[in-house]
Motif scaffolding. Structure first.
Motif, PDB file in Angstrom:
ATOM      1  N   GLU A  88      15.378  14.270  51.291  1.00  0.00           N
ATOM      2  CA  GLU A  88      16.224  13.157  51.723  1.00  0.00           C
ATOM      3  C   GLU A  88      17.079  13.548  52.923  1.00  0.00           C
ATOM      4  O   GLU A  88      17.220  14.714  53.252  1.00  0.00           O
ATOM      5  N   ILE A  89      17.652  12.515  53.521  1.00  0.00           N
ATOM      6  CA  ILE A  89      18.631  12.676  54.590  1.00  0.00           C
ATOM      7  C   ILE A  89      19.919  12.071  54.053  1.00  0.00           C
ATOM      8  O   ILE A  89      19.922  10.943  53.558  1.00  0.00           O
ATOM      9  N   GLU A  90      21.000  12.824  54.132  1.00  0.00           N
ATOM     10  CA  GLU A  90      22.284  12.321  53.655  1.00  0.00           C
ATOM     11  C   GLU A  90      23.203  12.081  54.847  1.00  0.00           C
ATOM     12  O   GLU A  90      23.356  12.943  55.708  1.00  0.00           O
ATOM     13  N   LEU A  91      23.797  10.889  54.882  1.00  0.00           N
ATOM     14  CA  LEU A  91      24.725  10.514  55.937  1.00  0.00           C
ATOM     15  C   LEU A  91      26.072  10.192  55.318  1.00  0.00           C
ATOM     16  O   LEU A  91      26.127   9.566  54.262  1.00  0.00           O
ATOM     17  N   GLN A  92      27.142  10.609  55.980  1.00  0.00           N
ATOM     18  CA  GLN A  92      28.496  10.275  55.530  1.00  0.00           C
ATOM     19  C   GLN A  92      29.291   9.846  56.760  1.00  0.00           C
ATOM     20  O   GLN A  92      29.342  10.560  57.755  1.00  0.00           O
ATOM     21  N   ARG A 107      10.532   7.250  52.483  1.00  0.00           N
ATOM     22  CA  ARG A 107      10.795   5.918  53.050  1.00  0.00           C
ATOM     23  C   ARG A 107      10.870   5.923  54.580  1.00  0.00           C
ATOM     24  O   ARG A 107      10.854   4.873  55.198  1.00  0.00           O
ATOM     25  N   VAL A 108      10.966   7.105  55.189  1.00  0.00           N
ATOM     26  CA  VAL A 108      11.105   7.183  56.647  1.00  0.00           C
ATOM     27  C   VAL A 108       9.787   6.777  57.296  1.00  0.00           C
ATOM     28  O   VAL A 108       8.734   7.339  57.002  1.00  0.00           O
ATOM     29  N   GLN A 109       9.858   5.770  58.169  1.00  0.00           N
ATOM     30  CA  GLN A 109       8.667   5.314  58.876  1.00  0.00           C
ATOM     31  C   GLN A 109       8.547   5.939  60.257  1.00  0.00           C
ATOM     32  O   GLN A 109       7.467   6.349  60.658  1.00  0.00           O
ATOM     33  N   SER A 130      14.236   5.024  60.969  1.00  0.00           N
ATOM     34  CA  SER A 130      13.826   3.699  60.513  1.00  0.00           C
ATOM     35  C   SER A 130      13.077   3.776  59.193  1.00  0.00           C
ATOM     36  O   SER A 130      12.185   4.610  59.010  1.00  0.00           O
ATOM     37  N   THR A 131      13.479   2.896  58.273  1.00  0.00           N
ATOM     38  CA  THR A 131      12.748   2.685  57.026  1.00  0.00           C
ATOM     39  C   THR A 131      12.275   1.232  57.047  1.00  0.00           C
ATOM     40  O   THR A 131      12.562   0.494  57.984  1.00  0.00           O
ATOM     41  N   ALA A 132      11.565   0.803  56.004  1.00  0.00           N
ATOM     42  CA  ALA A 132      11.096  -0.576  55.955  1.00  0.00           C
ATOM     43  C   ALA A 132      12.269  -1.554  55.902  1.00  0.00           C
ATOM     44  O   ALA A 132      12.197  -2.652  56.436  1.00  0.00           O
ATOM     45  N   HIS A 136      18.937   3.686  60.200  1.00  0.00           N
ATOM     46  CA  HIS A 136      20.136   4.508  60.071  1.00  0.00           C
ATOM     47  C   HIS A 136      20.265   5.330  61.349  1.00  0.00           C
ATOM     48  O   HIS A 136      19.266   5.810  61.875  1.00  0.00           O
ATOM     49  N   LYS A 137      21.495   5.500  61.814  1.00  0.00           N
ATOM     50  CA  LYS A 137      21.706   6.240  63.060  1.00  0.00           C
ATOM     51  C   LYS A 137      22.655   7.413  62.845  1.00  0.00           C
ATOM     52  O   LYS A 137      23.618   7.306  62.106  1.00  0.00           O
ATOM     53  N   VAL A 138      22.340   8.502  63.526  1.00  0.00           N
ATOM     54  CA  VAL A 138      23.233   9.653  63.600  1.00  0.00           C
ATOM     55  C   VAL A 138      23.654   9.730  65.068  1.00  0.00           C
ATOM     56  O   VAL A 138      22.850  10.078  65.929  1.00  0.00           O
TER      57      VAL A 138
END
Length: 164
Positions: A88-92, A107-109, A130-132, A136-138
């Motif tokens: 997974e990728i975790e964003l805060q 889920r990452v496309q 991008s997922t379906a 999400h942006k960093v």
């Protein structure tokens, strides 16, 4: 309890140069409000209106300068963290309300890097994952770090997809 929560936070930070970039955005926003204040000030002078609208806009301008140039960029940078793991990728992120998002690798496309004129000037780039359902942006990563992260996420997403 607070110490336990801090240990679970993502460990990676965005570039410190993001502060400069966000402060420039604050200056641009403040310039727009300053133009409105000047316009109302001129109208007040020529038409001999009450000074209250000019005073109110001047106070708003002062508050905007303090918050959007100094306070908000600093808080935003301190809160923005991310971490890329195998699954997974975790964003805060967030100013007053902290949001934590987990993006499963399966889920990452696709993963993109974005770089506008200001980002390019400061050698920064934004990663879009991008997922379906959503993107999400960093924001504001060093160019080299952003490129490495894009390749890393892309590779991990392929591996996660093959395992399914």
């Amino acid at each position: 309890m607070r110490e336990v929560l801090e240990l679970n936070e993502p460990t990676q930070r965005i570039s410190i140069r993001a502060l400069t970039l966000w402060r420039i955005h604050g200056v641009i926003n403040a310039a727009v409000v300053a133009l409105a204040a000047i316009g109302i000030g001129l109208l007040t002078y020529f038409f001999e209106w009450s000074m209250w609208p000019f005073i109110i806009i001047s106070i708003i301008l002062a508050l905007e300068i303090i918050f959007y140039i100094f306070v908000i960029p600093t808080l935003r940078w301190k809160r923005w963290r991310y971490e890329v793991r195998e699954q997974e990728i975790e964003l805060q992120y967030g100013l007053f309300i902290i949001k934590r998002t987990l993006v499963p690798m399966v889920r990452v496309q696709h993963v993109d890097t974005e770089q506008g004129p200001l980002l390019r000037k400061y050698r920064l780039a934004t990663i879009s994952i991008s997922t379906a359902a959503t993107t999400h942006k960093v924001p504001a990563l060093d160019e080299v770090e952003a490129e490495e992260l894009r390749h890393s996420i892309s590779s991990l997403a392929r591996v996660a997809e093959e395992d399914v």
